[in-house]
Design an enzyme around this catalytic site. Structure first.
Site, short mmCIF file in Angstrom:
data_model
loop_
_atom_site.label_atom_id
_atom_site.label_comp_id
_atom_site.label_asym_id
_atom_site.label_seq_id
_atom_site.Cartn_x
_atom_site.Cartn_y
_atom_site.Cartn_z
N HIS A 217 0.88 -1.68 0.16
CA HIS A 217 -0.63 0.20 -0.23
C HIS A 217 0.75 1.23 -0.03
CE1 HIS A 217 -3.97 -1.89 1.70
NE2 HIS A 217 -3.07 -3.03 0.67
N HIS B 240 1.26 -1.68 9.69
CA HIS B 240 2.00 -2.22 8.91
C HIS B 240 3.88 -1.69 9.59
CE1 HIS B 240 0.58 -2.96 5.08
NE2 HIS B 240 0.16 -1.70 4.79
#
Length: 292
Positions: free
Chosen positions: A186, A244
């Site tokens: 992403h 993340h």
């Protein structure tokens, strides 16, 4: 006998209201047109400035490097902290599709209106094909890295039990978890889309400066791209704050920046490439002849 004047007065009032609504509609259309013209002119001027584009690159780097520090100062229960939030599902997961749709329409209009040549238009649109190949290739590379660096674990109440299953596919098929180094796809995609859109949209300043046709549809498509670029910046910030691990995000953004540099910063300036944004669209000033 007195109904005639009353009916006539009613019709006259209705006509006046209709005329008033017509005038109001014209005023609203004029205001919308003025805002569209002003907004597109200012956005084109900002995106067309090389200095501001360099500052924009610094902004993206600062977002990825320092943005994660904001996780200590924001509400962890906000809607943007959920993987299932509307923007994450509808936009981030389909970021390349949105970018191709909006940016493809802009490139198509700008190139064709400037040249009226289908071949030149197709050549410039091929940059999006290259971008799609970069996205697909990077995604496969990230999965390969995760496979090569990972191990298979079985979740237990006491913790994780390591298994000797050789690859991710067999591990997941057995109902276990595969844990490896996961580059943030992403962060890669949003960084790449931000750099790509800023580069493509910068052409509109030269387009306007050359006095080429710039009607309301083209200006509207341009502003929609600017709004999408702003959304990608916001969602990139949300991604680096809430999701993340730090190195996974930094590596993803670094790969996205490197992919942009290889294409827009290097290859597209070569004659055997799709060409850089704006290449061949605008007439060059006549150079003065050299006298012996």
């Amino acid at each position: 006998m007195e109904r005639g004047p009353v009916v006539g007065a009613g019709l006259g009032a209705g006509a006046r209201i209709q005329a008033l609504l017509g005038c109001l509609l014209k005023v609203l259309l004029w205001v919308a047109s003025a805002l569209l013209y002003f907004g597109s002119e200012q956005a084109a001027r900002l995106l067309g400035s090389p200095c501001l584009r360099r500052l924009y690159h610094a902004w993206l780097a600062a977002v990825v490097i320092f943005g994660p520090l904001l996780q200590f100062h924001v509400n962890p229960r906000t809607i943007f902290a959920s993987h299932g939030n509307f923007f994450n599902i509808k936009f981030v997961n389909s970021a390349w599709g949105w970018t191709c749709t909006f940016l493809g329409g802009f490139v198509l209009l700008v190139v064709f209106l400037a040249t009226r040549r289908v071949a030149v238009t197709a050549r410039h649109l091929s940059r999006l094909v290259v971008g799609a190949a970069v996205w697909r290739g990077a995604g496969r590379a990230f999965l390969l890295i995760e496979d090569l660096t990972g191990s298979c674990f079985e979740p237990l109440p006491q913790g994780l039990l390591l298994h000797e299953l050789p690859d991710r596919r067999s591990c997941l098929a057995a109902g276990h978890q595969w844990r490896g180094y996961t580059v943030s796809s992403h962060t890669f995609l949003l960084t790449f889309c931000c750099l790509l859109m800023a580069e493509e949209a910068a052409v509109f300043a030269k387009y306007l400066a050359h006095g080429l046709p710039a009607g309301a549809p083209l200006r509207l498509v341009f502003l929609l791209n600017v709004l999408l670029l702003g959304l990608w910046n916001f969602l990139l910030l949300c991604t680096v704050i809430y999701f993340h691990q730090y190195t996974h995000k930094v590596v993803g953004a670094a790969v996205g920046t490197f992919a942009w540099y290889l294409t827009y910063g290097s290859w597209y300036h070569q004659p055997w490439s799709p060409g850089s944004p704006g290449h061949g669209l605008f007439p060059r000033p006549h150079s003065s002849r050299k006298h012996n």
